[in-house]
Write a protein that holds these residues in place. Sequence first.
Motif, PDB file in Angstrom:
ATOM      1  N   ILE A  60      51.135  36.973  45.631  1.00  0.00           N
ATOM      2  CA  ILE A  60      49.872  38.160  45.292  1.00  0.00           C
ATOM      3  C   ILE A  60      48.865  38.036  46.066  1.00  0.00           C
ATOM      4  CG2 ILE A  60      47.463  37.912  42.954  1.00  0.00           C
ATOM      5  CD1 ILE A  60      50.016  36.907  41.374  1.00  0.00           C
ATOM      6  N   ASN A  61      48.282  39.305  46.292  1.00  0.00           N
ATOM      7  CA  ASN A  61      46.948  39.897  47.170  1.00  0.00           C
ATOM      8  C   ASN A  61      46.087  39.194  46.365  1.00  0.00           C
ATOM      9  OD1 ASN A  61      45.756  40.506  48.689  1.00  0.00           O
ATOM     10  ND2 ASN A  61      46.499  42.185  49.877  1.00  0.00           N
TER      11      ASN A  61
ATOM     12  N   PRO B 176      42.719  39.687  47.091  1.00  0.00           N
ATOM     13  CA  PRO B 176      41.157  40.352  47.042  1.00  0.00           C
ATOM     14  C   PRO B 176      42.139  41.591  46.519  1.00  0.00           C
ATOM     15  CG  PRO B 176      41.608  39.387  49.631  1.00  0.00           C
ATOM     16  CD  PRO B 176      42.763  38.994  48.494  1.00  0.00           C
TER      17      PRO B 176
ATOM     18  N   LEU C  34      41.066  44.869  41.678  1.00  0.00           N
ATOM     19  CA  LEU C  34      42.099  46.098  40.815  1.00  0.00           C
ATOM     20  C   LEU C  34      41.548  45.209  39.133  1.00  0.00           C
ATOM     21  CD1 LEU C  34      43.557  47.946  39.891  1.00  0.00           C
ATOM     22  CD2 LEU C  34      45.786  45.692  39.896  1.00  0.00           C
TER      23      LEU C  34
ATOM     24  N   GLN D  27      57.131  36.887  41.240  1.00  0.00           N
ATOM     25  CA  GLN D  27      55.871  37.557  41.227  1.00  0.00           C
ATOM     26  C   GLN D  27      56.053  38.907  42.203  1.00  0.00           C
ATOM     27  OE1 GLN D  27      54.888  38.055  37.922  1.00  0.00           O
ATOM     28  NE2 GLN D  27      52.707  38.467  38.755  1.00  0.00           N
ATOM     29  N   SER D  28      55.848  38.065  44.284  1.00  0.00           N
ATOM     30  CA  SER D  28      56.612  39.084  44.733  1.00  0.00           C
ATOM     31  C   SER D  28      57.551  40.286  45.253  1.00  0.00           C
ATOM     32  CB  SER D  28      56.727  37.994  45.868  1.00  0.00           C
ATOM     33  OG  SER D  28      57.717  37.066  45.989  1.00  0.00           O
TER      34      SER D  28
ATOM     35  N   HIS E  43      49.699  35.594  51.376  1.00  0.00           N
ATOM     36  CA  HIS E  43      50.962  36.511  50.022  1.00  0.00           C
ATOM     37  C   HIS E  43      51.899  36.562  50.770  1.00  0.00           C
ATOM     38  CE1 HIS E  43      47.871  38.982  52.112  1.00  0.00           C
ATOM     39  NE2 HIS E  43      48.692  40.544  51.699  1.00  0.00           N
TER      40      HIS E  43
END
Lengths: 235, 406
Positions: free
Chosen positions: B250-251, B253, B258, A86-87, A55
């Motif tokens: 996108i992280n 975890p 969340l 999205q980033s 990510h």
Amino acid sequence: MGNVSFHVNTGEIVGLIGPNGAGKTTAFNVACGFVKPTSGTVEFPAAGLRSLRPHQLHKAGVARTLQGVGLFDHMSVLENVMAGAQSRRGAGILASLTGMPSVSRFDRRVRTEAFEILERLGIAQFAGQVPSAIPYGIAKKVSVARALMASPRLLLLDEPASGLDENELEEFSNLIVSLKSTMGVLLVEHNMEFVMPLVDRLVVLNFGEVIATGTPKDISQNADVLAAYLGVDDD
Amino acid sequence: MSTPTSPPHDATHVEQPKVSSLKKFAAGSRGVIRAYPSATRIVSITLLTFLAILATFYISDTQNPAIGEGAAVAVAVLGLTWLTGWSGQVSLGNSGFMMVGAYTASLWINHHPSATQPSSYGIGLVLAVAVGAVTGLILGLPATRLRGPYLAGMTIAFAVVIPSFIQTLSFAGGSGGLQVFALTPPQWFVNFFNDQEYGYQIANAQWPTDIVIAIAGFSFLIMANLFHSKLGRSMRMVRDNDVAAELAGINLPRMRALAFVISASFGALGGALFIYIANTITPEEPFQFTFGITLLTLMVVGGIGTLWGAAIAGVVFAYQGPWIAWLSSHVGISSTTNLGQQMPNILFSGILILTMLLAPRGIVGGIQDLVRIVKKLLASSASRSETSPESPSDNASGDAATHSPS
């Protein structure tokens, strides 16, 4: 894997090839941070970064497509391409909760940009459709479009030619060449007819080791490579 | 590169050669909605909330509390639909979040000096949401490593443990639970309605219901904003393809945790609102483990992952009493018998089975399918009537861009 070392410069297309089980996908996964190397590092000198997690790749300007198409099934083609952004820093969570105008502005900007990329790739007419309703070749282009939304400096393509017919292969090849001016491209591919005229340089893996690097012409005459692919003895 | 045209929001953008006034109006409305999405959400949800409150003036006093409880449950279902429908994480334990929220608000109101002041109820809600969020985080962190049946098992364990844990807390009333003062309408409200010429007498039961509906409406607005935000898209990406989502920056975890935090906040808010109507909570009732299954059933019946689905879930819950009474009387089961007391579970199980068989996408999905079929039928009959021997080439409208997503 061991003794694997190679680099990709901006403005060149590098092919990562090798027989089945050579470690191509593993090398790709190490580069992307999906697999942690037991020793050694993956460096992104242009961004001054190393050993990133998947990510975090966007921080180094790296985008990757997946084997198959890897699209989001329940999102339209346009939304799939928008997902590539999205980033980017958008509206915060508080603005999202309250529906502040900045949320809509960000969405509109990304939507327009995604549509421009679809137009550039000649597939804008599929923008409103879901992945299951479009031809496989178009879906492949959509996955590239999504990667381009991240404005990458390095594009990693995982088996881009699989499942494409001759016309689609030619189109895809032209597309990859057109990207070369602004980024480096590293691709893993089995289809030698597709790879050889396309790439500037090849890295050949076998049993987890780099056995040869060089131009397609050099590699096609390399005895080790021929042995690895055809089982031909060095003698 | 050519100048881009306006990107479509859906695949139904079709150029029509002859446009009726109704179609012009519809096209204009769609344009306004696209140009001002946030404002459209505010106006439409406020209007629907106002209509729901207006309806309480015409509903019997005995039914009004059930409507309020339905609105509270709709908020909790909203939290579950965010977690399961949007982020793809199964939870059977959201009743635990409702219990946490209900106890937090009840404790605040019971232990606060100005307990009967409206502000206490407001602070109670805020605290319920905050404690619910922290609980969601505690549950969400280990949930980032679990999938499918393992995650479901963890949420079940949570829903089972929470009542047992609360039972050990003496300040929370132990097994006897807590009572909450009923919300009473302010004098100006009573005077306003009771002084009218038509002599309407507002009942005390209506006030808390109206308050709960108003807060539920606000919750729906917040969730609608989330659905349409970058965060909402991130959740859908994680649900559809987590590897691709991670590569898009996108992280995972963090995003999964969340999702639990937001879901738990809505669950806790729903639980607190429920208690403002029911006025009593114990570790056994009403948020026992089986209530989590009821929430899941309601979400499936309404339509997973949609705001309308959560709203319908609330209506189904609100009217379960009359439906059970009707069903019991028709099959000759007395409510005092063991079987009669199990009728809610039987009804919800039956509805779940029927929904799965007849409309797997729930009532909302069923209605959408029905509308699509009717539209297709209308379109095909219109094209048949327009196609005449004199104009055989008029039917070339089926380009790829006009196909609806399947």
